[in-house]
Design a protein around this motif. Sequence first.
Motif, PDB file in Angstrom:
ATOM      1  N   SER A  28     104.052  17.090  -5.001  1.00  0.00           N
ATOM      2  CA  SER A  28     103.569  17.310  -3.648  1.00  0.00           C
ATOM      3  C   SER A  28     104.112  18.646  -3.131  1.00  0.00           C
ATOM      4  O   SER A  28     105.023  19.239  -3.708  1.00  0.00           O
ATOM      5  N   ARG A  29     103.551  19.096  -2.032  1.00  0.00           N
ATOM      6  CA  ARG A  29     104.014  20.340  -1.413  1.00  0.00           C
ATOM      7  C   ARG A  29     105.481  20.225  -1.034  1.00  0.00           C
ATOM      8  O   ARG A  29     106.264  21.155  -1.224  1.00  0.00           O
ATOM      9  N   GLU A  30     105.874  19.069  -0.525  1.00  0.00           N
ATOM     10  CA  GLU A  30     107.270  18.866  -0.136  1.00  0.00           C
ATOM     11  C   GLU A  30     108.200  18.937  -1.340  1.00  0.00           C
ATOM     12  O   GLU A  30     109.276  19.534  -1.273  1.00  0.00           O
ATOM     13  N   GLN A  36     112.029  24.874  -4.550  1.00  0.00           N
ATOM     14  CA  GLN A  36     112.205  26.275  -4.158  1.00  0.00           C
ATOM     15  C   GLN A  36     113.463  26.445  -3.310  1.00  0.00           C
ATOM     16  O   GLN A  36     114.252  27.368  -3.525  1.00  0.00           O
ATOM     17  N   LEU A  37     113.671  25.544  -2.370  1.00  0.00           N
ATOM     18  CA  LEU A  37     114.832  25.626  -1.493  1.00  0.00           C
ATOM     19  C   LEU A  37     116.127  25.441  -2.285  1.00  0.00           C
ATOM     20  O   LEU A  37     117.094  26.180  -2.088  1.00  0.00           O
ATOM     21  N   ALA A  38     116.144  24.476  -3.191  1.00  0.00           N
ATOM     22  CA  ALA A  38     117.336  24.262  -4.024  1.00  0.00           C
ATOM     23  C   ALA A  38     117.638  25.507  -4.849  1.00  0.00           C
ATOM     24  O   ALA A  38     118.806  25.882  -5.021  1.00  0.00           O
ATOM     25  N   GLY A  39     116.610  26.176  -5.330  1.00  0.00           N
ATOM     26  CA  GLY A  39     116.812  27.402  -6.094  1.00  0.00           C
ATOM     27  C   GLY A  39     117.419  28.516  -5.258  1.00  0.00           C
ATOM     28  O   GLY A  39     118.353  29.202  -5.700  1.00  0.00           O
ATOM     29  N   HIS A  40     116.902  28.700  -4.047  1.00  0.00           N
ATOM     30  CA  HIS A  40     117.459  29.728  -3.156  1.00  0.00           C
ATOM     31  C   HIS A  40     118.914  29.413  -2.809  1.00  0.00           C
ATOM     32  O   HIS A  40     119.770  30.303  -2.807  1.00  0.00           O
ATOM     33  N   ALA A 103     120.016  33.974   1.914  1.00  0.00           N
ATOM     34  CA  ALA A 103     120.086  33.036   3.040  1.00  0.00           C
ATOM     35  C   ALA A 103     118.815  33.130   3.883  1.00  0.00           C
ATOM     36  O   ALA A 103     118.307  32.114   4.367  1.00  0.00           O
ATOM     37  N   GLY A 104     118.278  34.331   4.021  1.00  0.00           N
ATOM     38  CA  GLY A 104     117.021  34.506   4.752  1.00  0.00           C
ATOM     39  C   GLY A 104     115.871  33.789   4.069  1.00  0.00           C
ATOM     40  O   GLY A 104     115.046  33.142   4.726  1.00  0.00           O
ATOM     41  N   ARG A 105     115.798  33.900   2.754  1.00  0.00           N
ATOM     42  CA  ARG A 105     114.743  33.184   2.017  1.00  0.00           C
ATOM     43  C   ARG A 105     114.897  31.677   2.174  1.00  0.00           C
ATOM     44  O   ARG A 105     113.914  30.959   2.355  1.00  0.00           O
ATOM     45  N   ALA A 106     116.139  31.205   2.077  1.00  0.00           N
ATOM     46  CA  ALA A 106     116.389  29.773   2.249  1.00  0.00           C
ATOM     47  C   ALA A 106     115.990  29.324   3.650  1.00  0.00           C
ATOM     48  O   ALA A 106     115.415  28.240   3.822  1.00  0.00           O
ATOM     49  N   LEU A 107     116.268  30.150   4.640  1.00  0.00           N
ATOM     50  CA  LEU A 107     115.913  29.819   6.022  1.00  0.00           C
ATOM     51  C   LEU A 107     114.404  29.670   6.182  1.00  0.00           C
ATOM     52  O   LEU A 107     113.931  28.727   6.823  1.00  0.00           O
ATOM     53  N   VAL A 108     113.650  30.559   5.578  1.00  0.00           N
ATOM     54  CA  VAL A 108     112.186  30.492   5.685  1.00  0.00           C
ATOM     55  C   VAL A 108     111.664  29.189   5.074  1.00  0.00           C
ATOM     56  O   VAL A 108     110.838  28.485   5.668  1.00  0.00           O
ATOM     57  N   VAL A 109     112.160  28.839   3.886  1.00  0.00           N
ATOM     58  CA  VAL A 109     111.689  27.615   3.225  1.00  0.00           C
ATOM     59  C   VAL A 109     112.172  26.383   3.990  1.00  0.00           C
ATOM     60  O   VAL A 109     111.415  25.425   4.184  1.00  0.00           O
ATOM     61  N   ALA A 111     112.766  26.110   7.156  1.00  0.00           N
ATOM     62  CA  ALA A 111     111.961  25.993   8.370  1.00  0.00           C
ATOM     63  C   ALA A 111     110.583  25.432   8.039  1.00  0.00           C
ATOM     64  O   ALA A 111     110.052  24.595   8.765  1.00  0.00           O
ATOM     65  N   SER A 112     110.027  25.857   6.914  1.00  0.00           N
ATOM     66  CA  SER A 112     108.690  25.393   6.550  1.00  0.00           C
ATOM     67  C   SER A 112     108.676  23.918   6.192  1.00  0.00           C
ATOM     68  O   SER A 112     107.675  23.251   6.374  1.00  0.00           O
ATOM     69  N   ARG A 113     109.795  23.400   5.707  1.00  0.00           N
ATOM     70  CA  ARG A 113     109.836  21.970   5.390  1.00  0.00           C
ATOM     71  C   ARG A 113     110.599  21.169   6.455  1.00  0.00           C
ATOM     72  O   ARG A 113     110.873  19.991   6.266  1.00  0.00           O
ATOM     73  N   ALA A 114     110.935  21.827   7.547  1.00  0.00           N
ATOM     74  CA  ALA A 114     111.598  21.194   8.686  1.00  0.00           C
ATOM     75  C   ALA A 114     112.928  20.539   8.300  1.00  0.00           C
ATOM     76  O   ALA A 114     113.249  19.440   8.735  1.00  0.00           O
ATOM     77  N   ASP A 115     113.706  21.237   7.485  1.00  0.00           N
ATOM     78  CA  ASP A 115     115.035  20.765   7.082  1.00  0.00           C
ATOM     79  C   ASP A 115     116.049  21.443   7.992  1.00  0.00           C
ATOM     80  O   ASP A 115     116.525  22.543   7.717  1.00  0.00           O
ATOM     81  N   THR A 116     116.365  20.793   9.082  1.00  0.00           N
ATOM     82  CA  THR A 116     117.224  21.385  10.102  1.00  0.00           C
ATOM     83  C   THR A 116     118.614  21.696   9.587  1.00  0.00           C
ATOM     84  O   THR A 116     119.163  22.764   9.883  1.00  0.00           O
TER      85      THR A 116
END
Length: 145
Positions: A28-30, A36-40, A103-109, A111-116
């Motif tokens: 799934s997209r999530e 992707q987020l874990a990689g960043h 950290a910026g890349r991680a922030l973008v991802v 935010a896109s998956r709403a992981d506060t």
Amino acid sequence: MYEPIRSGPSRRSVHTMAGTPSDVPHRSREEELDIQLAGHLAALLAVTDELREVAPSADLDTAAARLAEQVARLRGGHAPLRAPAGGALGEAAALHRRAHALAGRALVVAASRADTAVAILAAERMDAHAAAEQAEHPELSGAAH
């Protein structure tokens, strides 16, 4: 002449060139965003570990622990691989720039998956690395008059 297609293409099944259903699992997209987020975050953790070797600090130790915790959460409990101490050391300013970008890349991802939790952690790391780089190179400040 022309013969109409009798059955429309199914959007649910994926076919290979041979026409057989694909055995490739689909995520799934999530799930893709989690990967992707874990990689960043794992890349940011690696740079943080390098910085801990160059310029040890309690802040970096805490950040490394928090990053490792989030990577493990995103990877279903699998702890991230860590670089052994005494690895290749870079210049602190360059490491801070790299960490800030990661950290910026991680922030973008995040935010896109709403992981506060990760978004807050990534934003804090961006601020910390920007401040560290500023402290090392005050001449790079936009505040010069």
